[in-house]
Design a protein around this motif. Sequence first.
Motif, PDB file in Angstrom:
ATOM      1  N   LEU A 159       0.835  -1.202   0.000  1.00  0.00           N
ATOM      2  CA  LEU A 159       0.000   0.000   0.000  1.00  0.00           C
ATOM      3  C   LEU A 159       0.868   1.250   0.000  1.00  0.00           C
ATOM      4  O   LEU A 159       0.587   2.233  -0.668  1.00  0.00           O
ATOM      5  CB  LEU A 159      -0.930   0.026   1.223  1.00  0.00           C
ATOM      6  N   LYS A 177       0.972   4.820  -2.312  1.00  0.00           N
ATOM      7  CA  LYS A 177       0.886   6.177  -1.765  1.00  0.00           C
ATOM      8  C   LYS A 177       2.150   6.965  -2.076  1.00  0.00           C
ATOM      9  O   LYS A 177       2.103   8.131  -2.459  1.00  0.00           O
ATOM     10  CB  LYS A 177       0.631   6.104  -0.249  1.00  0.00           C
ATOM     11  N   TYR A 185      -7.643   7.091  -4.048  1.00  0.00           N
ATOM     12  CA  TYR A 185      -6.561   6.427  -3.298  1.00  0.00           C
ATOM     13  C   TYR A 185      -7.143   5.449  -2.277  1.00  0.00           C
ATOM     14  O   TYR A 185      -6.667   4.338  -2.097  1.00  0.00           O
ATOM     15  CB  TYR A 185      -5.691   7.456  -2.559  1.00  0.00           C
ATOM     16  N   ASN A 193      -6.555   1.436  -2.327  1.00  0.00           N
ATOM     17  CA  ASN A 193      -5.838   0.743  -1.260  1.00  0.00           C
ATOM     18  C   ASN A 193      -6.713  -0.268  -0.525  1.00  0.00           C
ATOM     19  O   ASN A 193      -6.237  -1.329  -0.124  1.00  0.00           O
ATOM     20  CB  ASN A 193      -5.246   1.758  -0.273  1.00  0.00           C
TER      21      ASN A 193
END
Lengths: 247, 244
Positions: free
Chosen positions: A177, A181, A219, A223
């Motif tokens: 993850l 990011k 996002y 995720n």
Amino acid sequence: MNYNWDWNVFFKSTGIGSEIYLDWFVSGLGWTIAVALVAWIVALIIGSVLGVMRTLPNKLLSGIATAYVELFRNVPLLVQLFIWYFMVPDYLPESAQVWFKQELNPATSAYISVVVCLALFTAARVCEQVRTGIQALPKGQSAAALAVGFTLPQMYRHVLLPQAFRIIIPPLTSEFLNIFKNSSVASLIGLMELLAQTKQTAEFTANMFEAFTLATLIYFVLNMSLMTFMSWVEKKVRIPGMMGGAK
Amino acid sequence: MIRFNNVHKWFKDLHVLNGINLQVQQGEVVVVCGPSGSGKSTLIRTVNQLESINEGEIWVDGKNVADPKTNLNALRAEVGFVFQHFNLYPHLSVLDNITLSPMKVKGMDRAAADKLAVTLLERVGLAHKKDAFPAMLSGGQQQRVAIARGLAMEPRVMLFDEPTSALDPEMIGEVLKVMKDLAESGMTMMVVTHEMGFAREVADRVVFVDHGQIIEEAHPEHFFTNPQHDRAKQFLRQLLTPMN
């Protein structure tokens, strides 16, 4: 606060062909995935090799892996990116420099830099997880493998790594993850991934809040799906008879 | 088959093996016993070099194991080892635990390895568990699988390092029975154990180790009825009547 929310902004034309702003987000998401996924695969390979090296009896090999980890973990990601993008190309051989700086599409050269940067940065973190995974195994496992005549590579391949990887799925998931990011740093060297497209939309439309809200949502959903996928993987490889996977 | 020549080993300042001389003949069953910390586990682990030695020689099947030129992997493939804590591979089924080394070390094909594994599982009475995973088995069953795993390499000698010490009392018998059958089939065995019943019934020789030295070596009948050494007498007394 006096802000006029306007969610229709994403369906407005950007003025370039028939493009709407939502298309920018879609294309940005595509780049984000392309960066993170490729970098992740490379990081997983390099990190696993380094992680194994750190557990080897050979002092030189484990020393190299330790030095690597210290170097890449102790320098901020952004600094590393600038080094890979602005500095390293200047030290390439002449022909490679011309190719990287002039012949390549600028998006491609930025893409290569950010993939290299994220992969090597994340490899240091994967390395530490692989190392702890191996070290968490009971000593008897390597003794049992050696006792039947396995070579060191066979021992890692058939006995240690299959168990170590099962143990480290949860921390590896969070690294997986993280790389998605962290891929947002690419916006700082001009790669039009999700964050860059968000900023651009905000500037073009002045609907900054909507743009960042949508980016946040993308996002988050991305995720969450990755996390769901990884827990599915974890269940899939769980060892029968054991509660939480390998002991 | 196995010969120790004046073997020494130190863990830092601790002299764990202090001049060991011992021979195990082909087909012989030798039980090694002694108080905890006496060096008996270290002793058996030096045979296949899970522990290195500092001085002396250990010959196994005509090869000096401490010689850097000896191919340790090839040697270990001929020496079966059974651990106190079984050390089965938890991520593999019982069958795969047994077939892994014949396939990877000896290059046996899957069909032949499976056939061999099933035969061995029948021998240890666990053919019906071939698809189970180690965590689903009792300790006694795990140890029997571990013995089958060791046998799958068709070893010239089997080493047992306290094979029943981690087991619940009611499971000790099933493991000892498998070991007894193995001994009767003519396997050369070196067994570190506190199971004096097994030693008395199965062993050809009992070796008593204390402070890294072999202080008594005798036929089980003599060892149990007429131990020579005070330490051995005391050890047997504690073992046979622990409350007194």
